[in-house]
Each structure stands twice: as structure tokens, then as C-alpha cells.
Design an enzyme around this catalytic site. Structure first.
Site, PDB file in Angstrom:
ATOM      1  N   SER A 175      -9.081  34.201  84.612  1.00  0.00           N
ATOM      2  CA  SER A 175      -9.017  35.553  85.118  1.00  0.00           C
ATOM      3  C   SER A 175      -7.945  36.384  84.422  1.00  0.00           C
ATOM      4  CB  SER A 175      -8.780  35.533  86.625  1.00  0.00           C
ATOM      5  OG  SER A 175      -7.582  34.860  86.955  1.00  0.00           O
TER       6      SER A 175
ATOM      7  N   GLU B 290     -36.561  35.908  51.139  1.00  0.00           N
ATOM      8  CA  GLU B 290     -37.384  36.435  50.043  1.00  0.00           C
ATOM      9  C   GLU B 290     -37.748  35.329  49.055  1.00  0.00           C
ATOM     10  OE1 GLU B 290     -34.178  39.674  50.849  1.00  0.00           O
ATOM     11  OE2 GLU B 290     -34.435  37.528  51.163  1.00  0.00           O
TER      12      GLU B 290
ATOM     13  N   HIS C  81     -32.747  32.296  50.382  1.00  0.00           N
ATOM     14  CA  HIS C  81     -32.973  33.419  51.276  1.00  0.00           C
ATOM     15  C   HIS C  81     -34.457  33.529  51.622  1.00  0.00           C
ATOM     16  CE1 HIS C  81     -29.003  35.585  49.957  1.00  0.00           C
ATOM     17  NE2 HIS C  81     -28.797  34.405  50.516  1.00  0.00           N
TER      18      HIS C  81
ATOM     19  N   CYS D 147     -31.567  38.493  45.243  1.00  0.00           N
ATOM     20  CA  CYS D 147     -32.990  38.574  45.585  1.00  0.00           C
ATOM     21  C   CYS D 147     -33.674  39.733  44.876  1.00  0.00           C
ATOM     22  CB  CYS D 147     -33.159  38.703  47.097  1.00  0.00           C
ATOM     23  SG  CYS D 147     -32.774  37.193  48.006  1.00  0.00           S
TER      24      CYS D 147
END
Length: 375
Positions: free
Chosen positions: A288, A51, A49, A85
Site C-alpha cells: 500500500s 516480413e 522478422h 526488412c
């Protein structure tokens, strides 16, 4: 200064764009005594991560004691593909964490902030929150609403037609739009089209960039018209293809193709299936009737329209068309208008106002009438 460091973290987060898959973009900056010690960002799905990258890049780990970490998204407090973290922050002596946005994912959802505070770490949240949230529009929407973010993309002529004939491809937009659409595709987790688009255009429905996390291709093919695995390009790439159909007696289905037979598929049921599979965003390329089916069910958040300076006229295929009876107009909020080469790109979001009623001469029937399924 808090905003300045958070701006830097936001710019760092963008470096992971297109590579974090179902994970959010996150950036982190570690500061002490008005000096940036280290920076990090979430580089790739499953890897460390932001951090952790920032802590790893600090040349003198002892400097982390008493430092402040600026991070665009609330640090996690659970073990997933990476350890928590929060515990890493505490272990390294970081005494203050400034967060731009709390994580809407229920696995995190305030738990990281609460744990840091319980361990004596000072936490400030909401710094440049709006800018940070813009990094992860689809992620935030999915976890807050438990529903995929759906964008309806169309390319139309000046008179609102998508092709000259329902069974043939009509080239409308220019080279710059082609490049832009392929770039857009890579930021969605699924790309959807109806059988008519596959039959007329024979597309791959993939971005042109090479990525480890290409979008799932989804075909809405009620009658199984596209289930020729040799003929259509969409099946030749081994990127997953999911086909929602009523056809079940199909032999030799390739491994990367998920055939999903059901006699009663509707747009809402298809989206519910995608939601349960964790698909956070869907880029619906049409045609469509498919677009009109999403409109009828009010199952979209954004419409992306590329307008070409061409006219088709006659009995050309109009955008958002079906045999559905309509008694109201759906308001949209204009988000942006820009030139893309010779074309115009317009992005609109679903409005919050009431629908505009159309005087149809039938006051006793004030609801949209739905016809048979659109695919």
C-alpha cells in the site's frame, strides 16, 4: 480488402505474444491478385522478422514480383539482430506495402516508409492503426514518451483492505485470479514490490509459465530488510533481481542480484534508472505504501484491481495508504470490468480531468504533502 488482409496480419502478430521481449509483435501477409501467397510473424526476440518469415514461406519467389505486403508495423531500415526488412522487400520485387502503424522507435520512426518510397515502392499507412497499436501498448508508450508503462496491481477486500495485518499475508482472491495475475506478469518486463510484500508474502514474483524472457524482479528495500539471500524465495531463482536500497555493505551477493545502493532513492529516481536501462513496462504489486508513493508522484498509467467478496474491517491495512496528507482525489477512466472466478477485475487508466479537490479546512495549502520515502 485492405482491412481484411490487415486483420489477418494482426492475428498472426499475436502468435509471438510473450516471446518477443523488447521487440514488438508484428504480423505480415503477402498478397497478389487477391490471393494470399504467404504469411509471417515475429516469432521470437532476435530471430527473423515477420516480413522475412513471410518472404521465406513463399513457395514461388518469382510470384513476389509486383505483390503487396500487409504488415502491422513499419518495416525496419537498419541493421540490428536482423538485416533491414526494407532492402529485402525491394530485392524481392514487392511493389506495394500497406502499413498499419508507423514505428515510434526513433531507430525506425518513418525511415522505413521513406526509404521504400524513395525506391519506388507504393506505401500506404494507417490501415487499422488503432487495432495494430493495441498489439504493442507498452512498446509504443515507452518509445513515444521515453518512459516505462507502469501498472499498479492490487487485490483488495470489499472494504478496500489488502491484508488483515501489515506483517502477515491475507489470502483474498480465488484460484482464477491467481492464474490471471500470473498470466499478466509475463507481459511486463519488470515486476516490482516493496520490502513489506517480500517480508509478509515471501513471493517469487514470477509468472508460472516458462519463458526465455522472464521479467526482472525489483525490490524497493530502503533499509535492506530483505537482503537474506537464503531466506527469501525471490533470490533462489536465477532470474535477475534488482534491489534499490540504502544498504551497501553486503557480502556474497549472488550473480543474478544487482544491488543498487543510494542514500537518496525516490520513486522517480528508480523509474528514471529503469528507463535508462530500457525497461519498457513495470507491474507494481505493492504494498500500500509503495502504491501510494507512485500515486503521490503521478507515476503510473494504469491501475488493475482485483476485488474479493470478503470483508476485513477493523485495523486491516487499507489500499494506497501512508501518512501522506492528501487534499485531492485523482480521477481515473474506467476501461473494463469483468468477473474472474468469484472475484471482480477492474482496469482503470489515468484520467485527463483535473483532480477533485477535497475540502480539508486549510485553504492556504492546496498541494499534497509528502512524508518520508515510502520504502
Amino acid at each position: 480488402m485492405e482491412a481484411l488482409y490487415m486483420e489477418q496480419a494482426i492475428e498472426l502478430a499475436k502468435l509471438g505474444k510473450g516471446n518477443t521481449y523488447t521487440n514488438p509483435l508484428v504480423g505480415a501477409v503477402i498478397v497478389k491478385d487477391d490471393t494470399v501467397l504467404a504469411t509471417g510473424f515475429h516469432e521470437r526476440y532476435g530471430e527473423r522478422h515477420a516480413e522475412k518469415m513471410a518472404v521465406d514461406q513463399c513457395e514461388a519467389p518469382e510470384d513476389l514480383i509486383g505483390a503487396t505486403m500487409y504488415v502491422t508495423l513499419e518495416p525496419c531500415n537498419h541493421t540490428g539482430k536482423q538485416p533491414p526488412c526494407t532492402q529485402m522487400i525491394i530485392k524481392n520485387g514487392i511493389s506495394k506495402v500497406v502499413i498499419a502503424q508507423l514505428d515510434p522507435n526513433p531507430v525506425v520512426a518513418g525511415k522505413g516508409k521513406a526509404y521504400l518510397e524513395s525506391q519506388g515502392v507504393q506505401v500506404i499507412s494507417g490501415v487499422l492503426q488503432e487495432k495494430a497499436e493495441a498489439l504493442n501498448k507498452h512498446y509504443n508508450y515507452f518509445h513515444r514518451r521515453q518512459h516505462p508503462y507502469i501498472a499498479l496491481k492490487q487485490a483488495v477486500s470489499l472494504d478496500g483492505k489488502i491484508s488483515a495485518h501489515p506483517k502477515q499475508r491475507t489470502y483474498l482472491t480465488g484460484e482464477e485470479t491467481y492464474k490471471t495475475v500470473h498470466e499478466e506478469r509475463q507481459y511486463f518486463q519488470a515486476i516490482m514490490a516493496g520490502s513489506g510484500t517480500i517480508l509478509a508474502d515471501n513471493p517469487k514474483l514470477l509468472p508460472n509459465v516458462i519463458t526465455d524472457f522472464p521479467p526482472i524482479r525489483i525490490i524497493l528495500d530502503r533499509r535492506g530488510k530483505t537482503l537474506d539471500f537464503e531466506k527469501y524465495q525471490i533470490y533462489r531463482e536465477t532470474v535477475p533481481v534488482w534491489v534499490f536500497t540504502t544498504s551497501s555493505a553486503i557480502d556474497d551477493v549472488p550473480e543474478h542480484v544487482r544491488l543498487l545502493p543510494d542514500k537518496h532513492w525516490t520513486i522517480s529516481k528508480v523509474i528514471e534508472y529503469l528507463q535508462n536501462e530500457g525497461v519498457q513496462s513495470v507491474y507494481v504489486e505493492g504494498g500500500s505504501r509503495i502504491h501510494d508513493a507512485f500515486l503521490a508522484e503521478n507515476l503510473f498509467e494504469e491501475v488493475i484491481t482485483y476485488i474479493s467478496p470478503k470483508l476485513i474491517g477493523g485495523n486491516g491495512v487499507p489500499a494506497f495508504s501512508s501518512d501522506r496528507n492528501v487534499l485531492s482525489a485523482v480521477p481515473l477512466t474506467l476501461q473494463s470490468v469483468e468477473a474472474v472466478g468469484e472475484d471482480i477485475r477492474i482496469v482503470s487508466r489515468k484520467g485527463k480531468k483535473d483532480v477533485y479537490r477535497i475540502d480539508s479546512g486549510n485553504r492556504n495549502n492546496q498541494t499534497n504533502q509528502k512524508s518520508e520515502p515510502a520504502y
